[in-house]
Design a protein around this motif. Sequence first.
Motif, PDB file in Angstrom:
ATOM      1  N   LEU A  11       0.860  -1.184   0.000  1.00  0.00           N
ATOM      2  CA  LEU A  11       0.000   0.000   0.000  1.00  0.00           C
ATOM      3  C   LEU A  11       0.898   1.237   0.000  1.00  0.00           C
ATOM      4  O   LEU A  11       1.707   1.413   0.913  1.00  0.00           O
ATOM      5  CB  LEU A  11      -0.938  -0.003   1.200  1.00  0.00           C
ATOM      6  N   VAL A  12       0.761   2.067  -1.037  1.00  0.00           N
ATOM      7  CA  VAL A  12       1.613   3.247  -1.212  1.00  0.00           C
ATOM      8  C   VAL A  12       0.739   4.492  -1.173  1.00  0.00           C
ATOM      9  O   VAL A  12      -0.130   4.674  -2.038  1.00  0.00           O
ATOM     10  CB  VAL A  12       2.374   3.190  -2.554  1.00  0.00           C
ATOM     11  N   THR A  13       0.930   5.342  -0.171  1.00  0.00           N
ATOM     12  CA  THR A  13       0.143   6.581  -0.114  1.00  0.00           C
ATOM     13  C   THR A  13       0.795   7.644  -0.995  1.00  0.00           C
ATOM     14  O   THR A  13       2.002   7.637  -1.216  1.00  0.00           O
ATOM     15  CB  THR A  13       0.023   7.105   1.328  1.00  0.00           C
ATOM     16  N   GLY A  14      -0.021   8.545  -1.497  1.00  0.00           N
ATOM     17  CA  GLY A  14       0.496   9.566  -2.410  1.00  0.00           C
ATOM     18  C   GLY A  14       1.043   8.936  -3.677  1.00  0.00           C
ATOM     19  O   GLY A  14       2.077   9.355  -4.205  1.00  0.00           O
ATOM     20  N   GLY A  15       0.344   7.935  -4.189  1.00  0.00           N
ATOM     21  CA  GLY A  15       0.847   7.172  -5.328  1.00  0.00           C
ATOM     22  C   GLY A  15       0.473   7.724  -6.687  1.00  0.00           C
ATOM     23  O   GLY A  15       0.725   7.063  -7.703  1.00  0.00           O
ATOM     24  N   GLY A  16      -0.100   8.910  -6.734  1.00  0.00           N
ATOM     25  CA  GLY A  16      -0.547   9.454  -8.012  1.00  0.00           C
ATOM     26  C   GLY A  16       0.519  10.152  -8.820  1.00  0.00           C
ATOM     27  O   GLY A  16       0.317  10.419 -10.011  1.00  0.00           O
ATOM     28  N   SER A  17       1.677  10.438  -8.216  1.00  0.00           N
ATOM     29  CA  SER A  17       2.728  11.145  -8.948  1.00  0.00           C
ATOM     30  C   SER A  17       4.045  11.009  -8.215  1.00  0.00           C
ATOM     31  O   SER A  17       4.100  10.480  -7.093  1.00  0.00           O
ATOM     32  CB  SER A  17       2.376  12.636  -9.099  1.00  0.00           C
ATOM     33  N   GLY A  18       5.106  11.493  -8.837  1.00  0.00           N
ATOM     34  CA  GLY A  18       6.399  11.640  -8.188  1.00  0.00           C
ATOM     35  C   GLY A  18       6.958  10.370  -7.585  1.00  0.00           C
ATOM     36  O   GLY A  18       6.945   9.292  -8.186  1.00  0.00           O
ATOM     37  N   ILE A  19       7.460  10.487  -6.349  1.00  0.00           N
ATOM     38  CA  ILE A  19       8.093   9.360  -5.671  1.00  0.00           C
ATOM     39  C   ILE A  19       7.097   8.216  -5.482  1.00  0.00           C
ATOM     40  O   ILE A  19       7.431   7.048  -5.693  1.00  0.00           O
ATOM     41  CB  ILE A  19       8.663   9.806  -4.313  1.00  0.00           C
ATOM     42  N   GLY A  20       5.887   8.525  -5.071  1.00  0.00           N
ATOM     43  CA  GLY A  20       4.894   7.483  -4.834  1.00  0.00           C
ATOM     44  C   GLY A  20       4.620   6.655  -6.072  1.00  0.00           C
ATOM     45  O   GLY A  20       4.535   5.420  -6.007  1.00  0.00           O
TER      46      GLY A  20
END
Length: 254
Positions: A11-20
């Motif tokens: 489970l990866v939070t903030g997964g819509g862009s960048g590092i995530g």
Amino acid sequence: MTDTLDGKHALVTGGGSGIGRAVALALAGEGAIVTVTGRRAEALEETCAAGPCIHAQVMDVTDEDSVVAATAAAVAARGPVDIHVANAGRAEGNALHKTDLAFWRRLMATNLDGAFLTIRESLRSMRGRSWGRVIAVSSMAGIRGLRGASAYTASKHGMLGLVRGLSEDYLGTGLTFNALCPGYVDTPIVTRNVETIAARTGMSPTEAAAVMTDSNRHGRLVAPGEVAAAALWLCGPGSGSVNGQAIEIAGGQV
């Protein structure tokens, strides 16, 4: 690595862009089943379209009810969380004498409260299992003070304290807790910061960008994939003795 994470639920939070997004793609590329969370469904769907076995789950990390419901839905759909990456965050600077309580609370709600809430909920299904990885994406500001960003620095230092405390709580269980502390990374956040610095100081965009690239010891922005590679290493073979650590990814000593 080849299929070292086959079937594990990440489970990866903030997964819509960048590092995530980079972390989600890297984990999926090694066989993990990945849930990416964020507030914008459109951005999450773009991540899902870019790699295999990635699933979108709308979540606002500043809202406890949202975190509880979204994590439960991900677990119901894809099984217990094996890997949790607390990546969602805000990067904003302000002189302390110009910082009101609303600004302070906004940063803490996302960076620190968000990490606390999402890790707590993932642990509900991870505890009692023989293997698990929790990775918090902090910052070089979690290692040292960042000029003009004392509130942000405090939030990122707090993430390290959370990780280190949890690493002590779960010693010897097969669960590990670590933080990644990148310097300036080539993401949309940096692009926005260039605009902010230029507007605030009168610098040209090129000069404003140099403020960040020159802060990285190797004189360039860190690629998101470099941070993702560190996350993969923490989930890979032989990583079980790495616990309670703050891993710097900034081209040199922070």
